[in-house]
Design an enzyme around this catalytic site. Structure first.
Site, PDB file in Angstrom:
ATOM      1  N   TYR A 144       0.817  -1.217   0.000  1.00 30.83           N
ATOM      2  CA  TYR A 144       0.000   0.000   0.000  1.00 30.83           C
ATOM      3  C   TYR A 144       0.850   1.266   0.000  1.00 30.83           C
ATOM      4  CZ  TYR A 144      -4.653  -2.002   0.905  1.00 30.83           C
ATOM      5  OH  TYR A 144      -5.853  -2.651   0.803  1.00 30.83           O
ATOM      6  N   LYS A 192       3.013 -15.407   2.512  1.00 36.02           N
ATOM      7  CA  LYS A 192       3.245 -16.115   1.256  1.00 36.02           C
ATOM      8  C   LYS A 192       4.750 -16.345   1.171  1.00 36.02           C
ATOM      9  CE  LYS A 192       1.706 -17.717  -2.703  1.00 36.02           C
ATOM     10  NZ  LYS A 192       0.815 -18.877  -2.839  1.00 36.02           N
ATOM     11  N   ASP A 224      -3.077 -18.223   0.505  1.00 34.05           N
ATOM     12  CA  ASP A 224      -4.062 -18.912  -0.342  1.00 34.05           C
ATOM     13  C   ASP A 224      -4.734 -20.043   0.439  1.00 34.05           C
ATOM     14  OD1 ASP A 224      -1.566 -20.159  -0.320  1.00 34.05           O
ATOM     15  OD2 ASP A 224      -1.611 -20.751  -2.431  1.00 34.05           O
ATOM     16  N   ASP A 248      -6.379  -7.039   4.342  1.00 35.07           N
ATOM     17  CA  ASP A 248      -7.518  -6.400   3.686  1.00 35.07           C
ATOM     18  C   ASP A 248      -8.413  -7.466   3.057  1.00 35.07           C
ATOM     19  OD1 ASP A 248      -9.090  -4.292   2.574  1.00 35.07           O
ATOM     20  OD2 ASP A 248      -8.096  -4.669   0.650  1.00 35.07           O
ATOM     21  N   ASP A 252     -12.381  -9.106   4.476  1.00 36.47           N
ATOM     22  CA  ASP A 252     -13.636  -9.031   3.696  1.00 36.47           C
ATOM     23  C   ASP A 252     -14.202 -10.438   3.552  1.00 36.47           C
ATOM     24  OD1 ASP A 252     -13.584  -6.245   3.155  1.00 36.47           O
ATOM     25  OD2 ASP A 252     -14.318  -6.589   1.113  1.00 36.47           O
TER      26      ASP A 252
HETATM   27  C1  IPM Z   1     -10.376  -1.079   4.153  1.00 42.90           C
HETATM   28  C2  IPM Z   1     -10.622  -0.519   2.788  1.00 42.90           C
HETATM   29  C3  IPM Z   1      -9.444   0.356   2.379  1.00 42.90           C
HETATM   30  C4  IPM Z   1      -8.218  -0.520   2.356  1.00 42.90           C
HETATM   31  C5  IPM Z   1      -9.631   1.096   1.045  1.00 42.90           C
HETATM   32  C6  IPM Z   1     -10.884   1.933   1.036  1.00 42.90           C
HETATM   33  C7  IPM Z   1      -8.429   1.916   0.692  1.00 42.90           C
HETATM   34  O1  IPM Z   1     -10.861  -1.521   1.864  1.00 42.90           O
HETATM   35  O2  IPM Z   1     -10.253  -0.299   5.110  1.00 42.90           O
HETATM   36  O3  IPM Z   1     -10.313  -2.298   4.289  1.00 42.90           O
HETATM   37  O4  IPM Z   1      -7.945  -1.188   1.355  1.00 42.90           O
HETATM   38  O5  IPM Z   1      -7.493  -0.534   3.348  1.00 42.90           O
HETATM   39 MN    MN Z   2     -10.932  -3.519   2.718  1.00 44.47          MN
END
Ligand code: IPM
Ligand code: MN
Length: 360
Positions: A144, A192, A224, A248, A252
């Site tokens: 990032y 990884k 993975d 990240d 999710d």
């Molecule tokens: C999160 C979001 C952010 C990230 C984006 C919006 C830049 O997805 O906080 O998880 O990737 O960190």
């Molecule tokens: Mn995110």
């Protein structure tokens, strides 16, 4: 004795303002019940900040954050930037700049499941039953932030850099080990290391630290494989530590276990003031329609009270009130209740439960 604290409120984009409004209502209900006094200062961030100032994280907002005792953040992102690769400034840059400038190197994302929501999960009940783990995502380094990044002169080659320093690995891992000591004493490093040099540094440093935590069992998992295990056998996990981008992605994914991304709060902590935010995004498709789930924002406020102000009883009361809203079926559409409630209705139900609760 009540306490007095200053909270910076950064609603951001999309559904951010609707959900943080509910979280603030909940904080006010707590303040009233326990005799605390919370003062709020609002700040701009994201697309709304670009529209007003040209800067996704204005200096004024940074000042508000640095002067606050804690930060409550909503969400960032606006589709008008997503499909415009030539945009010079992007809302997300505001979030990244904020994380970097405030030194928020660890993002703590607890994954909790609720029995009442088991049926809406795409996974079988027996797989998600008892899932309770927490991901420590490194937040201010890795791909990032690594330099150089960009394009070749002819525009046909693009590059990002994934870079980690030992101390960046160690500071977040220390927090993860300490959390594991307080939980069921298992820590998994997700990496990884079969491919990436940065991951091999992670393994080396995390392994070296393990001797300071003899009561914690450390294991390793390639990302993975971890992605598969989260779906197949999520109770395997207790505390997970991982680099920025893997964290990240797997959080999710893990949110599906709880039934909805709208349920999960997070805390970002580091060298100064801490920040609390839902893990969901700005969900522009429903912004302004009262459809957004405020629970992640409300639980972020609960994390704020516990982690930043040491108000455990107050924090637990919010969590209990949220559970009551789920049991009562007072939920937004993402949780597929028999009757859909609006963002505000869910917030108000939770506020009322806090007001009514018998506190011992
Ligand atoms: C999160 C979001 C952010 C990230 C984006 C919006 C830049 O997805 O906080 O998880 O990737 O960190
Ligand atoms: Mn995110």
């Amino acid at each position: 004795m009540g306490i007095t604290k200053n909270i910076a409120v950064l609603p951001g984009d999309g559904i951010g303002s609707e959900v943080t409004d509910q979280a603030v209502k909940v904080l006010n209900a707590i303040a009233e019940r326990f005799g605390h006094s919370f003062n709020y200062t609002h700040g701009l961030i994201g697309a709304v900040a670009i529209d007003e100032t040209g800067n996704p994280f204005p200096d004024e907002t940074e000042k508000v954050c640095k002067e606050a005792d804690a930060i409550l953040f909503g969400a960032i992102g606006n589709p008008k930037y997503d499909n415009d690769p030539s945009a010079k400034v992007r809302p997300e840059q505001g979030l990244l700049k904020m994380r970097k400038n405030l030194g928020l190197f660890a993002n703590i994302r607890p994954i909790t499941t609720y029995d009442q929501l088991a049926d809406i999960s795409p996974l079988k009940n027996e797989i998600i039953k008892g899932v309770d783990f927490v991901v420590f995502r490194e937040l201010t380094s890795g791909i990032y932030f690594g330099e150089p990044r960009g394009r070749s002169e002819d525009g046909n080659t693009a590059f990002d850099t994934c870079l980690y320093k030992a101390e960046e690995i160690e500071r977040v891992t220390k927090l993860a080990f300490e959390a594991a000591q307080k939980r069921s004493k298992r820590l998994t490093l997700v990496d990884k290391a079969n491919v990436l040099a940065t991951s091999r540094l992670w393994r080396e440093k995390v392994t070296a630290m393990a001797s300071n935590y003899p009561d914690v069992t450390l294991d390793f998992m390639f990302v993975d494989n971890a992605a598969m295990k989260i779906i197949q056998n999520p109770t395997h996990f207790d505390v997970v530590v991982t680099e920025n981008m893997f964290g990240d992605i797997i959080t999710d994914e893990a949110s599906v276990l709880s039934g909805s991304l709208g349920m999960l709060p997070s805390a970002s902590i580091g060298t100064g003031v801490s920040l609390y935010e839902p893990i969901h995004g700005s969900y522009p498709q429903v912004a302004g329609q009262g459809k957004a789930n405020p629970v992640a924002a409300i639980l972020s406020a609960a994390m704020l009270l516990n982690h930043s102000f040491g108000l455990l009883k107050e924090s637990k009361l919010i969590e209990q009130a949220v559970k009551k809203s789920i049991s009562a079926g007072v939920c937004t559409e993402d949780l597929k209740p028999s009757k859909i409630h609006s963002t505000t209705e869910v917030g108000e139900f939770i506020v009322n439960k806090i007001k009514e609760a018998v506190v011992v």
